[in-house]
Scaffold this motif. Sequence first.
Motif, PDB file in Angstrom:
ATOM      1  N   THR A  19      22.384 -11.273 -17.361  1.00 28.25           N
ATOM      2  CA  THR A  19      22.794 -12.757 -17.421  1.00 28.25           C
ATOM      3  C   THR A  19      23.972 -12.929 -16.795  1.00 28.25           C
ATOM      4  O   THR A  19      24.284 -12.182 -16.042  1.00 28.25           O
ATOM      5  CB  THR A  19      22.705 -13.404 -18.648  1.00 28.25           C
ATOM      6  OG1 THR A  19      22.478 -14.790 -18.712  1.00 28.25           O
ATOM      7  CG2 THR A  19      23.503 -12.990 -19.830  1.00 28.25           C
ATOM      8  N   GLY A  20      24.687 -14.264 -16.914  1.00 28.81           N
ATOM      9  CA  GLY A  20      25.967 -14.528 -16.458  1.00 28.81           C
ATOM     10  C   GLY A  20      26.486 -15.716 -16.840  1.00 28.81           C
ATOM     11  O   GLY A  20      25.862 -16.512 -17.803  1.00 28.81           O
ATOM     12  N   VAL A  21      27.437 -16.279 -16.019  1.00 29.25           N
ATOM     13  CA  VAL A  21      27.754 -17.637 -16.166  1.00 29.25           C
ATOM     14  C   VAL A  21      27.874 -18.321 -14.661  1.00 29.25           C
ATOM     15  O   VAL A  21      28.370 -17.529 -13.618  1.00 29.25           O
ATOM     16  CB  VAL A  21      29.401 -17.689 -16.789  1.00 29.25           C
ATOM     17  CG1 VAL A  21      29.778 -18.968 -16.673  1.00 29.25           C
ATOM     18  CG2 VAL A  21      29.162 -17.100 -18.045  1.00 29.25           C
ATOM     19  N   THR A  22      27.375 -19.514 -14.690  1.00 24.17           N
ATOM     20  CA  THR A  22      27.650 -20.378 -13.554  1.00 24.17           C
ATOM     21  C   THR A  22      28.695 -21.306 -13.467  1.00 24.17           C
ATOM     22  O   THR A  22      28.578 -22.296 -14.445  1.00 24.17           O
ATOM     23  CB  THR A  22      26.120 -20.711 -13.089  1.00 24.17           C
ATOM     24  OG1 THR A  22      25.049 -19.643 -13.036  1.00 24.17           O
ATOM     25  CG2 THR A  22      26.311 -21.325 -11.810  1.00 24.17           C
ATOM     26  N   GLY A  75      31.217 -28.012 -14.046  1.00 28.75           N
ATOM     27  CA  GLY A  75      30.688 -27.484 -15.626  1.00 28.75           C
ATOM     28  C   GLY A  75      30.359 -26.154 -15.342  1.00 28.75           C
ATOM     29  O   GLY A  75      30.447 -25.367 -14.284  1.00 28.75           O
ATOM     30  N   MET A  76      30.181 -25.614 -16.507  1.00 26.49           N
ATOM     31  CA  MET A  76      29.633 -24.039 -16.465  1.00 26.49           C
ATOM     32  C   MET A  76      28.710 -23.819 -17.411  1.00 26.49           C
ATOM     33  O   MET A  76      28.482 -24.591 -18.455  1.00 26.49           O
ATOM     34  CB  MET A  76      30.824 -23.226 -17.101  1.00 26.49           C
ATOM     35  CG  MET A  76      32.225 -23.197 -15.976  1.00 26.49           C
ATOM     36  SD  MET A  76      32.787 -21.365 -15.980  1.00 26.49           S
ATOM     37  CE  MET A  76      34.403 -22.032 -15.915  1.00 26.49           C
ATOM     38  N   HIS A  77      27.565 -23.042 -17.206  1.00 24.83           N
ATOM     39  CA  HIS A  77      26.231 -22.637 -17.836  1.00 24.83           C
ATOM     40  C   HIS A  77      26.312 -21.131 -17.982  1.00 24.83           C
ATOM     41  O   HIS A  77      26.507 -20.469 -16.984  1.00 24.83           O
ATOM     42  CB  HIS A  77      25.246 -23.361 -17.248  1.00 24.83           C
ATOM     43  CG  HIS A  77      24.056 -23.242 -18.105  1.00 24.83           C
ATOM     44  ND1 HIS A  77      23.784 -23.990 -19.202  1.00 24.83           N
ATOM     45  CD2 HIS A  77      22.947 -22.566 -17.760  1.00 24.83           C
ATOM     46  CE1 HIS A  77      22.501 -23.851 -19.862  1.00 24.83           C
ATOM     47  NE2 HIS A  77      22.230 -23.046 -18.967  1.00 24.83           N
ATOM     48  N   PRO A  78      25.962 -20.728 -19.225  1.00 21.76           N
ATOM     49  CA  PRO A  78      26.017 -19.372 -19.355  1.00 21.76           C
ATOM     50  C   PRO A  78      24.717 -18.743 -19.066  1.00 21.76           C
ATOM     51  O   PRO A  78      24.248 -17.959 -19.923  1.00 21.76           O
ATOM     52  CB  PRO A  78      26.300 -19.114 -20.939  1.00 21.76           C
ATOM     53  CG  PRO A  78      26.746 -20.449 -21.400  1.00 21.76           C
ATOM     54  CD  PRO A  78      26.268 -21.569 -20.515  1.00 21.76           C
ATOM     55  N   THR A  79      24.168 -18.946 -17.962  1.00 18.67           N
ATOM     56  CA  THR A  79      23.135 -18.212 -17.307  1.00 18.67           C
ATOM     57  C   THR A  79      23.462 -18.168 -15.644  1.00 18.67           C
ATOM     58  O   THR A  79      24.488 -18.894 -15.354  1.00 18.67           O
ATOM     59  CB  THR A  79      21.852 -18.845 -17.646  1.00 18.67           C
ATOM     60  OG1 THR A  79      21.677 -20.050 -16.496  1.00 18.67           O
ATOM     61  CG2 THR A  79      21.708 -19.094 -18.992  1.00 18.67           C
ATOM     62  N   LEU A  80      22.485 -17.415 -15.113  1.00 15.68           N
ATOM     63  CA  LEU A  80      22.616 -17.414 -13.507  1.00 15.68           C
ATOM     64  C   LEU A  80      21.813 -18.337 -13.101  1.00 15.68           C
ATOM     65  O   LEU A  80      20.582 -18.155 -12.756  1.00 15.68           O
ATOM     66  CB  LEU A  80      22.315 -15.814 -13.193  1.00 15.68           C
ATOM     67  CG  LEU A  80      23.213 -14.709 -13.374  1.00 15.68           C
ATOM     68  CD1 LEU A  80      22.491 -13.443 -13.154  1.00 15.68           C
ATOM     69  CD2 LEU A  80      24.310 -15.021 -13.155  1.00 15.68           C
ATOM     70  N   LEU A  81      22.318 -19.543 -12.875  1.00 15.68           N
ATOM     71  CA  LEU A  81      21.546 -20.524 -12.390  1.00 15.68           C
ATOM     72  C   LEU A  81      20.963 -20.509 -11.038  1.00 15.68           C
ATOM     73  O   LEU A  81      21.594 -19.741 -10.179  1.00 15.68           O
ATOM     74  CB  LEU A  81      22.275 -22.022 -12.472  1.00 15.68           C
ATOM     75  CG  LEU A  81      22.714 -22.576 -13.674  1.00 15.68           C
ATOM     76  CD1 LEU A  81      23.530 -23.781 -13.630  1.00 15.68           C
ATOM     77  CD2 LEU A  81      21.208 -22.938 -14.487  1.00 15.68           C
TER      78      LEU A  81
END
Length: 273
Positions: A131-134, A105-111
């Motif tokens: 912020t970012g994508v993980t 998966g991808m999540h639009p934060t810096l997990l």
Amino acid sequence: MKLKIAFATCVQLGLSCIEEIYRIGGNLDLLITLKDEKAKNKSGRIYLDDIAIEHNAPLLKIDNINDQEVLNALKEYQIDWLFIIGWSQIAKKDVLKIPTYGCIGMHPTLLPIGRGRAPIPWPIIKGLEETGVTMFKLDEGVDTGDIIGQGVIKLDKNTTATELYQKVDEMHITLISKYWDDIVNNNITLAKQNEGEATEWPGRKPEDGEIVVGMTMDEADKLVRAVTHPYPGAFYNNGDKTYRIWSAKTNKDEGEIKLRDGYLIPIDYVIEG
């Protein structure tokens, strides 16, 4: 041996990834999306019919990612990796365990920062500088799986949801391109999330975009920027009228909102009431 890859999405972020996979010479053995009548009002909702036809890819339209027909299809096509991106339903154990190597998966934060909902509005509302994508391997938790890779996105005091959504879309493409070869060659490196740094962000509803008297100018400014397109927009009520605000200028010399008194000046709004 060539790995078999499936991809589930119903929003633009996922479609952008699919387009990038084909652009770099990759292949997908199964596409999965929602039935046409479902989630019509979801932000960024897209349809995969055209790209499935263009690349001669099987397309399965479903009600829920955990349906038996999904399990059957993953087995039938002998899927090794399943991407689930831009999908609000949580994949359960039965789905996660069928692909040979798992689900991505991808999540639009810096997990592990920002697990949960509304990952684009919250960084703006919270005034974060980045912020970012993980990209991560899915497990049974919510955004808790091991990290494959991340990309950082810088924010400033003028960043809007529209701009951030575009940057998030571009970062999805970047991460797909960067890690595709490692994924199809089963050569990814996984990193555990630091639970000590984990935060969870709650979901947001359209009514959470209301600007009320007593808000600081900074709070109102962040809210307007955070819930503008593709989201429902900020608003305030004035008698029997509702003013939907997509962008605004603020009087930085004032500390508190006094609506319709010149302190919050809409520059692009529609009257909905």
